[in-house]
Design a protein around this motif. Structure first.
Motif, short mmCIF file in Angstrom:
data_model
loop_
_atom_site.label_atom_id
_atom_site.label_comp_id
_atom_site.label_asym_id
_atom_site.label_seq_id
_atom_site.Cartn_x
_atom_site.Cartn_y
_atom_site.Cartn_z
N LEU A 186 -27.50 -37.77 -53.22
CA LEU A 186 -26.18 -38.15 -52.72
C LEU A 186 -26.15 -39.67 -52.62
O LEU A 186 -26.97 -40.27 -51.92
CB LEU A 186 -25.92 -37.53 -51.33
N VAL A 187 -25.24 -40.27 -53.33
CA VAL A 187 -25.09 -41.73 -53.31
C VAL A 187 -23.94 -42.09 -52.39
O VAL A 187 -22.85 -41.53 -52.50
CB VAL A 187 -24.84 -42.28 -54.73
N LEU A 188 -24.20 -43.00 -51.50
CA LEU A 188 -23.17 -43.44 -50.55
C LEU A 188 -22.86 -44.91 -50.78
O LEU A 188 -23.77 -45.74 -50.90
CB LEU A 188 -23.64 -43.25 -49.11
N ARG A 189 -21.59 -45.23 -50.84
CA ARG A 189 -21.13 -46.62 -50.88
C ARG A 189 -20.61 -46.95 -49.49
O ARG A 189 -19.68 -46.32 -48.99
CB ARG A 189 -20.01 -46.79 -51.90
N VAL A 190 -21.22 -47.93 -48.83
CA VAL A 190 -20.91 -48.23 -47.44
C VAL A 190 -20.01 -49.46 -47.35
O VAL A 190 -20.33 -50.52 -47.89
CB VAL A 190 -22.20 -48.46 -46.61
N LEU A 191 -18.89 -49.28 -46.66
CA LEU A 191 -17.95 -50.37 -46.43
C LEU A 191 -17.79 -50.58 -44.92
O LEU A 191 -17.85 -49.61 -44.15
CB LEU A 191 -16.59 -50.05 -47.04
N PRO A 192 -17.60 -51.81 -44.48
CA PRO A 192 -17.35 -52.04 -43.06
C PRO A 192 -15.97 -51.53 -42.66
O PRO A 192 -14.97 -51.83 -43.32
CB PRO A 192 -17.45 -53.57 -42.92
N PHE B 100 -18.84 -43.71 -48.28
CA PHE B 100 -18.09 -42.87 -49.22
C PHE B 100 -19.04 -42.34 -50.29
O PHE B 100 -19.88 -43.07 -50.81
CB PHE B 100 -16.97 -43.68 -49.88
N THR B 101 -18.89 -41.06 -50.62
CA THR B 101 -19.76 -40.47 -51.62
C THR B 101 -19.36 -40.94 -53.02
O THR B 101 -18.18 -41.15 -53.32
CB THR B 101 -19.68 -38.94 -51.57
N GLU B 102 -20.37 -41.14 -53.87
CA GLU B 102 -20.16 -41.52 -55.26
C GLU B 102 -21.03 -40.64 -56.15
O GLU B 102 -22.01 -40.05 -55.68
CB GLU B 102 -20.51 -43.00 -55.46
N LEU C 293 -22.09 -44.86 -37.73
CA LEU C 293 -21.91 -44.51 -39.14
C LEU C 293 -20.93 -43.35 -39.27
O LEU C 293 -21.00 -42.38 -38.51
CB LEU C 293 -23.26 -44.11 -39.75
N ALA C 294 -20.00 -43.46 -40.21
CA ALA C 294 -19.08 -42.36 -40.51
C ALA C 294 -19.15 -42.07 -42.00
O ALA C 294 -19.04 -42.99 -42.82
CB ALA C 294 -17.65 -42.74 -40.12
N VAL C 295 -19.32 -40.82 -42.35
CA VAL C 295 -19.37 -40.41 -43.75
C VAL C 295 -18.03 -39.78 -44.11
O VAL C 295 -17.58 -38.84 -43.45
CB VAL C 295 -20.52 -39.43 -44.02
N ALA C 296 -17.37 -40.33 -45.12
CA ALA C 296 -16.02 -39.91 -45.48
C ALA C 296 -16.05 -39.03 -46.72
O ALA C 296 -16.76 -39.31 -47.69
CB ALA C 296 -15.14 -41.12 -45.75
N GLU C 297 -15.26 -37.96 -46.67
CA GLU C 297 -15.01 -37.14 -47.85
C GLU C 297 -13.52 -37.22 -48.15
O GLU C 297 -12.68 -36.95 -47.28
CB GLU C 297 -15.41 -35.69 -47.59
N LEU C 298 -13.19 -37.61 -49.39
CA LEU C 298 -11.80 -37.79 -49.79
C LEU C 298 -11.30 -36.55 -50.51
O LEU C 298 -11.99 -35.99 -51.36
CB LEU C 298 -11.65 -39.01 -50.70
N ASP C 299 -10.05 -36.15 -50.18
CA ASP C 299 -9.44 -35.05 -50.91
C ASP C 299 -8.69 -35.60 -52.13
O ASP C 299 -8.72 -36.81 -52.41
CB ASP C 299 -8.55 -34.19 -50.01
N ALA C 300 -8.02 -34.72 -52.85
CA ALA C 300 -7.36 -35.13 -54.09
C ALA C 300 -6.26 -36.15 -53.86
O ALA C 300 -5.91 -36.92 -54.77
CB ALA C 300 -6.78 -33.90 -54.79
N ALA C 301 -5.69 -36.19 -52.65
CA ALA C 301 -4.61 -37.13 -52.33
C ALA C 301 -5.14 -38.43 -51.73
O ALA C 301 -4.35 -39.30 -51.35
CB ALA C 301 -3.62 -36.48 -51.37
N GLY C 302 -6.46 -38.56 -51.63
CA GLY C 302 -7.03 -39.77 -51.06
C GLY C 302 -7.15 -39.76 -49.55
O GLY C 302 -7.52 -40.76 -48.95
#
Length: 320
Positions: free
Chosen positions: A27-33, A17-19, A89-98
């Motif tokens: 680009l900072v990524l926070r990685v969760l399993p 997840f981008t931070e 690896l999957a990189v997630a982009e969250l919209d305003a609704a999560g």
């Protein structure tokens, strides 16, 4: 092994997840399993179900993260394969609704390389239910091997499938071509409204349920986000509302719902065959439980399903 054990087969994915970064060109990524099947196994174990996870775990930095996370949640990894290939690896982009949109880095990774020899070593004598789905069923070379494993598992255990369509990685028509066969293998089919639109575009949920019943699935559950869930048992329907919560993001919510559904059916002793003793009242009760588990997952960041005591706190506070 517990006769109520649930065996989950499928992928572990590093969800990044981008931070906010200190510099504009970083680009900072926070990685969760994460990964749908892994999320389901974790949620089951945290709820108190004996959960075994059949995974191919890499020895890389992400694979070590997966193993630590699964073991800390109480998941049985006794049949996990130590894989030479890298993790997905999957990189997630969250919209305003999560809501998350993922881009995948999954070429030739560990999760899709199942062999018949690896799965032939799995003892299912203590397993009441086998759950799988997502990319494990459509990614080659392992997809066909997993289908054969399900056919064998279904001789004694309840089979649950969650298609979890990922169109950026596998074309929806690949899922469509296999779905009738999966329904013939499955007793339970759980999918989201997004899956429905990709698999049967423009089809009302009730009509889709009838299509999948005709193909062989006895229980079809379609989760509808804030609209709750529609469950259909051999054509008898029930709608269960969602549980109100403050949504941080929806990552892993469907997996948590599935875990809650299966945990509750297992606790009632209804898993282990073709659901012959299952009635619509039990389905509704299990879906309500699944909705509570999903709501708690949505209330925190990433695929982080609740522990059983957290669910009890929600009930004590007046949650549905």
């Amino acid at each position: 092994m517990s006769p109520r054990q649930i065996t989950v087969l499928g992928e572990c994915v590093a969800d990044a997840f981008t931070e906010p970064a200190d510099a504009s060109n970083e680009l900072v990524l926070r990685v969760l399993p994460g990964g749908g099947p892994a999320n389901t196994a974790v949620a089951l174990a945290r709820l108190g179900t004996s959960a075994r996870f059949l995974a191919r775990l890499s020895g890389d930095v992400f694979g070590r993260l997966f193993r630590a996370h699964l073991e800390a949640s109480g998941v049985d990894l006794s049949n996990a394969v130590a894989a030479a290939e890298p993790s997905t690896l999957a990189v997630a982009e969250l919209d305003a609704a999560g809501q998350a949109a993922f881009s995948f880095h999954a070429q030739n990774t560990a999760d899709w390389q199942w062999t018949a020899e690896e799965l032939a070593q799995v003892d299912l004598s203590g397993t009441a239910c086998v759950h799988t789905g997502s990319l494990a069923l459509v990614s080659e070379p392992g997809g066909a091997v997993v289908e054969e494993f399900l056919a064998t598992a279904g001789l004694r255990a309840t089979v649950s499938i969650d298609p979890n369509v990922r169109p950026l990685l596998v074309r929806p028509e690949v899922y469509r071509a296999r779905l009738a066969h999966w329904c013939a293998l499955a007793d339970i089919l759980r999918l989201s409204e997004d899956d429905l639109e990709l698999l049967l575009p423009g089809t009302p949920p009730e009509e889709a349920c009838d299509t999948w019943h005709a193909a062989g699935a006895r229980l079809v559950v379609i989760t509808l986000g804030a609209g709750g869930a529609l469950a259909s048992l051999d054509g008898e329907r029930v709608h269960v509302p969602a549980v109100a919560t403050r949504v941080v993001d929806t990552v892993g919510a469907g997996d948590s719902f599935t875990a809650g559904l299966l945990h509750h059916l297992g606790a009632l002793g209804l898993l282990g065959g073709r659901l012959a003793d299952l009635g619509l009242d039990e389905v509704a009760e299990a879906c309500r439980f699944g909705a509570r588990v999903a709501a708690l997952t949505c209330s925190v960041a990433g695929p982080n399903p609740p522990w059983r005591d957290q669910l009890a706190q929600l009930t004590a506070a007046g949650g549905a």
